[in-house]
Design a protein around this motif. Sequence first.
Motif, PDB file in Angstrom:
ATOM      1  N   SER A  44     -42.848  25.912  23.931  1.00 19.70           N
ATOM      2  CA  SER A  44     -43.298  25.199  25.126  1.00 19.70           C
ATOM      3  C   SER A  44     -43.465  23.714  24.814  1.00 19.70           C
ATOM      4  CB  SER A  44     -44.580  25.810  25.682  1.00 19.70           C
ATOM      5  OG  SER A  44     -45.586  25.840  24.696  1.00 19.70           O
ATOM      6  N   GLU A  45     -44.547  23.304  24.128  1.00 18.10           N
ATOM      7  CA  GLU A  45     -44.668  21.892  23.753  1.00 18.10           C
ATOM      8  C   GLU A  45     -43.967  21.615  22.430  1.00 18.10           C
ATOM      9  OE1 GLU A  45     -48.504  20.060  23.995  1.00 18.10           O
ATOM     10  OE2 GLU A  45     -48.919  21.026  25.900  1.00 18.10           O
ATOM     11  N   GLU A  46     -43.918  22.635  21.560  1.00 17.55           N
ATOM     12  CA  GLU A  46     -43.159  22.533  20.319  1.00 17.55           C
ATOM     13  C   GLU A  46     -42.007  23.522  20.427  1.00 17.55           C
ATOM     14  OE1 GLU A  46     -45.248  22.413  16.671  1.00 17.55           O
ATOM     15  OE2 GLU A  46     -46.774  21.065  17.452  1.00 17.55           O
ATOM     16  N   LEU A  47     -40.799  22.994  20.368  1.00 19.77           N
ATOM     17  CA  LEU A  47     -39.601  23.808  20.583  1.00 19.77           C
ATOM     18  C   LEU A  47     -38.895  24.085  19.268  1.00 19.77           C
ATOM     19  CD1 LEU A  47     -38.126  21.849  23.618  1.00 19.77           C
ATOM     20  CD2 LEU A  47     -39.811  23.682  23.649  1.00 19.77           C
ATOM     21  N   GLU A  48     -38.259  25.240  19.203  1.00 18.94           N
ATOM     22  CA  GLU A  48     -37.390  25.570  18.078  1.00 18.94           C
ATOM     23  C   GLU A  48     -36.009  25.854  18.630  1.00 18.94           C
ATOM     24  OE1 GLU A  48     -38.546  28.389  15.148  1.00 18.94           O
ATOM     25  OE2 GLU A  48     -40.654  27.818  15.266  1.00 18.94           O
ATOM     26  N   PHE A  49     -35.012  25.309  17.954  1.00 18.24           N
ATOM     27  CA  PHE A  49     -33.620  25.556  18.330  1.00 18.24           C
ATOM     28  C   PHE A  49     -33.034  26.554  17.355  1.00 18.24           C
ATOM     29  CE2 PHE A  49     -34.397  21.137  19.756  1.00 18.24           C
ATOM     30  CZ  PHE A  49     -34.280  21.365  21.113  1.00 18.24           C
ATOM     31  N   GLY A  50     -32.357  27.575  17.882  1.00 14.14           N
ATOM     32  CA  GLY A  50     -31.745  28.590  17.039  1.00 14.14           C
ATOM     33  C   GLY A  50     -30.263  28.315  16.852  1.00 14.14           C
ATOM     34  N   ALA A  51     -29.862  28.083  15.630  1.00 13.59           N
ATOM     35  CA  ALA A  51     -28.455  27.951  15.246  1.00 13.59           C
ATOM     36  C   ALA A  51     -27.608  27.216  16.281  1.00 13.59           C
ATOM     37  CB  ALA A  51     -27.863  29.321  14.941  1.00 13.59           C
ATOM     38  N   LEU A  52     -27.807  25.921  16.403  1.00 14.43           N
ATOM     39  CA  LEU A  52     -26.984  25.129  17.320  1.00 14.43           C
ATOM     40  C   LEU A  52     -25.571  25.025  16.777  1.00 14.43           C
ATOM     41  CD1 LEU A  52     -29.328  22.154  18.309  1.00 14.43           C
ATOM     42  CD2 LEU A  52     -28.872  24.251  19.577  1.00 14.43           C
ATOM     43  N   ALA A  53     -24.612  25.286  17.634  1.00 14.11           N
ATOM     44  CA  ALA A  53     -23.199  25.139  17.277  1.00 14.11           C
ATOM     45  C   ALA A  53     -22.673  23.887  17.957  1.00 14.11           C
ATOM     46  CB  ALA A  53     -22.409  26.354  17.746  1.00 14.11           C
ATOM     47  N   SER A  54     -21.771  23.195  17.274  1.00 16.86           N
ATOM     48  CA  SER A  54     -21.236  21.950  17.819  1.00 16.86           C
ATOM     49  C   SER A  54     -19.749  21.869  17.543  1.00 16.86           C
ATOM     50  CB  SER A  54     -21.949  20.758  17.156  1.00 16.86           C
ATOM     51  OG  SER A  54     -21.386  19.538  17.564  1.00 16.86           O
ATOM     52  N   THR A  55     -19.011  21.323  18.509  1.00 14.45           N
ATOM     53  CA  THR A  55     -17.611  21.010  18.242  1.00 14.45           C
ATOM     54  C   THR A  55     -17.598  19.863  17.235  1.00 14.45           C
ATOM     55  OG1 THR A  55     -17.537  19.536  20.153  1.00 14.45           O
ATOM     56  CG2 THR A  55     -16.801  21.805  20.506  1.00 14.45           C
ATOM     57  N   LYS A  56     -16.488  19.614  16.604  1.00 14.80           N
ATOM     58  CA  LYS A  56     -16.424  18.624  15.525  1.00 14.80           C
ATOM     59  C   LYS A  56     -15.324  17.581  15.752  1.00 14.80           C
ATOM     60  CE  LYS A  56     -19.642  20.440  12.948  1.00 14.80           C
ATOM     61  NZ  LYS A  56     -20.949  19.810  12.935  1.00 14.80           N
ATOM     62  N   ARG A  68     -27.873  17.830  14.713  1.00 14.26           N
ATOM     63  CA  ARG A  68     -28.697  18.233  13.570  1.00 14.26           C
ATOM     64  C   ARG A  68     -30.102  18.670  13.986  1.00 14.26           C
ATOM     65  NH1 ARG A  68     -26.412  13.460  12.031  1.00 14.26           N
ATOM     66  NH2 ARG A  68     -28.391  12.345  11.897  1.00 14.26           N
ATOM     67  N   ALA A  69     -30.348  18.809  15.282  1.00 14.91           N
ATOM     68  CA  ALA A  69     -31.676  19.190  15.793  1.00 14.91           C
ATOM     69  C   ALA A  69     -32.068  20.583  15.316  1.00 14.91           C
ATOM     70  CB  ALA A  69     -31.682  19.136  17.316  1.00 14.91           C
ATOM     71  N   ALA A  70     -33.315  20.714  14.852  1.00 17.41           N
ATOM     72  CA  ALA A  70     -33.857  22.018  14.471  1.00 17.41           C
ATOM     73  C   ALA A  70     -35.081  22.349  15.321  1.00 17.41           C
ATOM     74  CB  ALA A  70     -34.225  22.032  12.989  1.00 17.41           C
ATOM     75  N   THR A  71     -35.917  21.327  15.568  1.00 17.53           N
ATOM     76  CA  THR A  71     -37.107  21.495  16.388  1.00 17.53           C
ATOM     77  C   THR A  71     -37.281  20.257  17.259  1.00 17.53           C
ATOM     78  OG1 THR A  71     -38.585  20.507  14.740  1.00 17.53           O
ATOM     79  CG2 THR A  71     -38.280  22.901  14.617  1.00 17.53           C
ATOM     80  N   ALA A  72     -38.210  20.347  18.192  1.00 13.57           N
ATOM     81  CA  ALA A  72     -38.526  19.192  19.042  1.00 13.57           C
ATOM     82  C   ALA A  72     -39.963  19.313  19.510  1.00 13.57           C
ATOM     83  CB  ALA A  72     -37.580  19.125  20.240  1.00 13.57           C
ATOM     84  N   LYS A  73     -40.569  18.169  19.808  1.00 20.13           N
ATOM     85  CA  LYS A  73     -41.931  18.133  20.338  1.00 20.13           C
ATOM     86  C   LYS A  73     -41.895  17.377  21.655  1.00 20.13           C
ATOM     87  CE  LYS A  73     -44.154  18.101  15.840  1.00 20.13           C
ATOM     88  NZ  LYS A  73     -44.954  17.349  14.893  1.00 20.13           N
ATOM     89  N   LEU A  74     -42.570  17.932  22.660  1.00 22.54           N
ATOM     90  CA  LEU A  74     -42.691  17.235  23.930  1.00 22.54           C
ATOM     91  C   LEU A  74     -43.875  16.288  23.834  1.00 22.54           C
ATOM     92  CD1 LEU A  74     -41.987  20.029  26.545  1.00 22.54           C
ATOM     93  CD2 LEU A  74     -40.402  18.598  25.257  1.00 22.54           C
ATOM     94  N   GLU A  75     -43.679  15.056  24.301  1.00 22.62           N
ATOM     95  CA  GLU A  75     -44.697  14.029  24.187  1.00 22.62           C
ATOM     96  C   GLU A  75     -45.038  13.441  25.542  1.00 22.62           C
ATOM     97  OE1 GLU A  75     -43.012  11.304  21.267  1.00 22.62           O
ATOM     98  OE2 GLU A  75     -44.107  12.414  19.734  1.00 22.62           O
ATOM     99  N   GLU A  76     -46.133  12.690  25.580  1.00 25.68           N
ATOM    100  CA  GLU A  76     -46.544  11.989  26.803  1.00 25.68           C
ATOM    101  C   GLU A  76     -45.379  11.177  27.349  1.00 25.68           C
ATOM    102  OE1 GLU A  76     -49.550  12.047  28.372  1.00 25.68           O
ATOM    103  OE2 GLU A  76     -50.388  13.452  26.932  1.00 25.68           O
TER     104      GLU A  76
END
Length: 100
Positions: A44-56, A68-76
């Motif tokens: 919710s406020e702290e997110l986890e990304f599971g195995a992001l795949a990307s074209t190259k 290269r995102a693994a996690t994210a935090k929602l901020e003000e």
Amino acid sequence: MILQDPAGLWGSKEQGQPWLELSADGKVAGSDGCNRITGTWSGSEELEFGALASTKMYCEGVDDWLSRAATAKLEEGNKMLVLDANGEELGTLAYGGSNS
């Protein structure tokens, strides 16, 4: 104020801009401004990304930090702080609106 539901568009879908779109079903789609990104997310406020795949594809002048995102935090101010697997800050995305 921090959003209660992170589902929606983060960033801008304008040409060359990074963005992520979080679906309510836990799927994520996006772009680093050149390459498409797909995967899953949870949290919710702290997110986890599971195995992001990307074209190259090679795109001159595009920073691929978002892939290269693994996690994210929602901020003000409706900002998403994107972090790599080591917890290092990669960049931020502004909230762009709810899914339609």
